[in-house]
Design an enzyme around this catalytic site. Structure first.
Site, short mmCIF file in Angstrom:
data_model
loop_
_atom_site.label_atom_id
_atom_site.label_comp_id
_atom_site.label_asym_id
_atom_site.label_seq_id
_atom_site.Cartn_x
_atom_site.Cartn_y
_atom_site.Cartn_z
CD GLU A 1 -2.80 -1.24 2.45
OE1 GLU A 1 -2.76 -0.35 3.33
OE2 GLU A 1 -3.70 -2.06 2.66
CG HIS B 1 -5.88 0.04 5.03
ND1 HIS B 1 -4.95 -0.58 5.10
CD2 HIS B 1 -6.69 -0.16 6.10
CE1 HIS B 1 -5.02 -1.43 6.02
NE2 HIS B 1 -6.23 -1.30 6.75
N1 LIG Z 1 -9.70 -2.44 6.39
C1 LIG Z 1 -9.55 -2.09 7.68
O1 LIG Z 1 -9.50 -1.02 7.74
C2 LIG Z 1 -9.64 -2.87 8.97
C3 LIG Z 1 -10.03 -2.43 10.02
C4 LIG Z 1 -10.11 -3.05 11.07
C5 LIG Z 1 -9.81 -4.56 11.07
N2 LIG Z 1 -9.28 -4.91 9.94
C6 LIG Z 1 -8.87 -6.36 9.74
O2 LIG Z 1 -9.92 -7.18 10.03
C7 LIG Z 1 -9.37 -8.53 10.28
C8 LIG Z 1 -10.44 -9.07 11.30
O3 LIG Z 1 -10.53 -8.17 12.41
P1 LIG Z 1 -11.50 -8.40 13.75
O4 LIG Z 1 -11.45 -7.35 14.68
O5 LIG Z 1 -12.82 -9.09 13.43
O6 LIG Z 1 -10.51 -9.65 14.32
P2 LIG Z 1 -10.95 -10.79 15.38
O7 LIG Z 1 -9.49 -11.44 16.06
O8 LIG Z 1 -11.97 -10.44 16.36
O9 LIG Z 1 -11.28 -12.06 14.41
C9 LIG Z 1 -10.68 -12.72 13.43
C10 LIG Z 1 -11.09 -14.28 13.67
O10 LIG Z 1 -10.30 -14.97 12.56
C11 LIG Z 1 -10.09 -15.98 13.15
N3 LIG Z 1 -9.04 -16.77 12.29
C12 LIG Z 1 -7.67 -16.84 12.58
N4 LIG Z 1 -7.03 -17.50 11.70
C13 LIG Z 1 -7.84 -18.18 10.93
C14 LIG Z 1 -7.80 -18.91 9.75
N5 LIG Z 1 -6.67 -19.38 9.16
N6 LIG Z 1 -8.87 -19.43 9.28
C15 LIG Z 1 -10.30 -18.89 9.73
N7 LIG Z 1 -10.34 -18.23 10.72
C16 LIG Z 1 -9.00 -17.72 11.54
C17 LIG Z 1 -9.83 -16.27 14.51
O11 LIG Z 1 -10.33 -17.27 15.08
C18 LIG Z 1 -11.06 -14.97 14.86
O12 LIG Z 1 -12.17 -15.64 15.27
C19 LIG Z 1 -8.15 -8.32 10.81
O13 LIG Z 1 -7.39 -8.86 10.06
C20 LIG Z 1 -8.12 -6.70 11.12
O14 LIG Z 1 -6.54 -6.49 10.84
C21 LIG Z 1 -9.08 -4.27 8.75
#
Ligand SMILES: NC(=O)c1ccc[n+]([C@@H]2O[C@H](COP(=O)([O-])OP(=O)(O)OC[C@H]3O[C@@H](n4cnc5c(N)ncnc54)[C@H](O)[C@@H]3O)[C@@H](O)[C@H]2O)c1
Length: 439
Positions: free
Chosen positions: A281, A304
């Protein structure tokens, strides 16, 4: 009684300063949402706000007299700056990431760093729902055409989402919110998560990723960036997806193999995609964005911003300010990303009611003095502390201890006693990093 929880703040300098809340100085940079300033001001702290980021000497100059520093992602606060700001008690990163602060140095200095990793959950979930509808209606392509003066009135390729199957990969905070919202729109929800997580509503857990990919009309990714999730959606997984289905990645750029996705979109194996995160990015708004996905039909690309809303900014401000205020007022480090986390009882939300056992304005139990002690994590420190407290004749009413590899943090509630003597003697323990005393 005035809202002045008097705190004896023992600084690394030889000067022991006792001062009320209105002597606590908070410096907020980078246009942090005004709710944070309001919360600090309501505590009686002095608040200074700057719209921009500060760098190097200018940052040190501004932060030198501050007890609390609030930054977002543009201000780098590294070891030399930390060493030059001995009054600094804590740092708030009013954002998700914390790599702009030298966390290890702050840990070794007994300076807790707080952030707000989950305040934008709802914002990401809402954008995901908007994208599902937009992809099914080819909304972005239609809008681009209209701006180019093309009137293309047709129902071909436009669909309702009602009755479609959404496959959520990663059913954590965001994934489960998407699940609830999607069901409210009449979608059928399947999910795959490596952890055992309970379904919301009528959502159904799939045993494998492949099982989910084979059944979903839209696949939405909500997993963290790990070694296992790196390129977890590549050519083989895309081949398993249903012809004409959609892929959404609002999680992390490393999760999708962009070349494989671009090929599937060109070949019309997939009918569209929405991506907010990319393997590479631009580091600033002045750098151009390069990707194989540019120019492909029914592909929504966003910079993003899935979690970037004013509501999320406000919620980050409240979350981080609350953690900072708790640390200042009662010593709680829960939610810190670097120092040992000590969760203290009687910590109702700053905006909610206060600990009933406390004097007004203080979160320390009434008729107690609280010692907050950061020390190098080596054997024998606790017994030295206990000996000092016994020598001054104070009784320990409660003790809370947590350690990480390098630092221990102990909170002792003692009978009111000669605070200055205790602080002086605790500070003389060679392993002591920092001592504060609250009452
Ligand atoms: N685009 C954006 O601006 C933005 C903003 C916030 C969060 N995010 C991203 O969104 C994602 C999710 O965030 P969240 O707060 O829900 O996280 P979270 O930790 O609450 O949930 C993630 C889930 O993924 C599961 N997981 C982990 N590895 C896995 C795999 N190999 N296969 C299947 N499931 C798996 C975990 O068990 C968990 O339940 C993160 O990567 C975070 O960085 C992006």
């Amino acid at each position: 009684m005035a809202a002045t929880a008097h705190s004896h703040i023992c600084l690394p300098s030889p000067v022991l300063t006792s001062f009320p809340k209105d002597k606590i100085r908070v410096l907020l940079l980078e246009r942090i949402h005004p709710r944070a300033g309001e919360l600090f001001a309501a505590e009686g702290f002095q608040v200074e706000q700057h719209a921009g980021a500060l760098e190097g000497e200018a940052l040190v100059e501004a932060a030198r007299e501050s007890h609390v520093l609030g930054i977002r992602s543009a201000s780098q606060f590294r070891t030399p700056a930390l060493a030059q700001c001995p009054r600094l008690l804590t740092i708030g990163c009013f954002c998700i990431g914390t790599n702009q602060v030298d966390l290890r140095a702050a840990n070794l200095a007994g300076v807790p760093v707080f952030n707000s990793p989950f305040s934008n959950t709802r914002s990401v979930a809402e954008l995901t729902i908007a994208e599902i509808v937009a992809l099914y209606r080819r909304l972005v392509d239609k809008a681009v055409q209209m701006h180019a003066g093309v009137w293309d009135k047709s129902a071909a390729g436009a669909h309702e989402v009602r009755g479609r199957t959404l496959g959520i990969v990663g059913y954590g905070r965001i994934g489960s919110q998407v699940s609830v919202l999607a069901e409210a729109m009449g979608m059928r929800v399947l999910y795959f998560d490596t952890a055992l997580v309970l379904p919301h509503g009528n959502a159904r857990a799939m045993r494998t990723l492949d099982e989910l990919l084979a059944q979903a009309d839209v696949v939405s990714l909500h997993v963290p960036a790990t070694r296992v999730t790196e390129r977890m959606i590549g050519a083989r997984q895309i081949a398993t997806m249903r012809p004409g289905s959609y892929l959404i990645n609002n999680a992390r750029g490393s999760v999708v193999d962009i070349a494989a996705l671009a090929a599937a979109l060109r070949e019309k194996k997939l009918a569209g995609a929405a991506l907010d995160v990319f393997p590479e990015e631009p580091s600033s708004n002045t750098e151009p964005f390069a990707s194989e996905l540019r120019g492909l039909g029914n592909v929504i690309l966003t910079p993003h911003v899935a979690g970037s809303t004013e509501e999320a900014q406000e919620s980050i401000a409240v979350d981080v300010a609350t953690k900072l205020i708790r640390f200042i007022n009662n010593g709680s480090t829960s939610g810190s990303v670097n120092v040992p986390q000590v969760e203290l009882p009687g910590q109702e939300g700053i905006e909610g009611s206060r600990d009933q056992g406390s004097e007004e304005g203080s979160e320390v139990p009434a008729r107690r003095h609280r010692v907050l002690h950061f020390h190098r994590n080596v054997p024998g420190v606790l017994s030295k502390m206990h000996a000092i407290i016994a020598e001054v004749g104070a009784n320990i009413a409660a003790e809370y201890l947590q350690t990480n590899a390098e630092v221990g943090y102990v909170v002792l509630d003692v009978d009111p006693t000669d605070a200055a003597t205790i602080v002086d003697r605790l500070r003389a323990i060679p392993e002591t990093i920092r001592v504060r005393m609250l009452w």
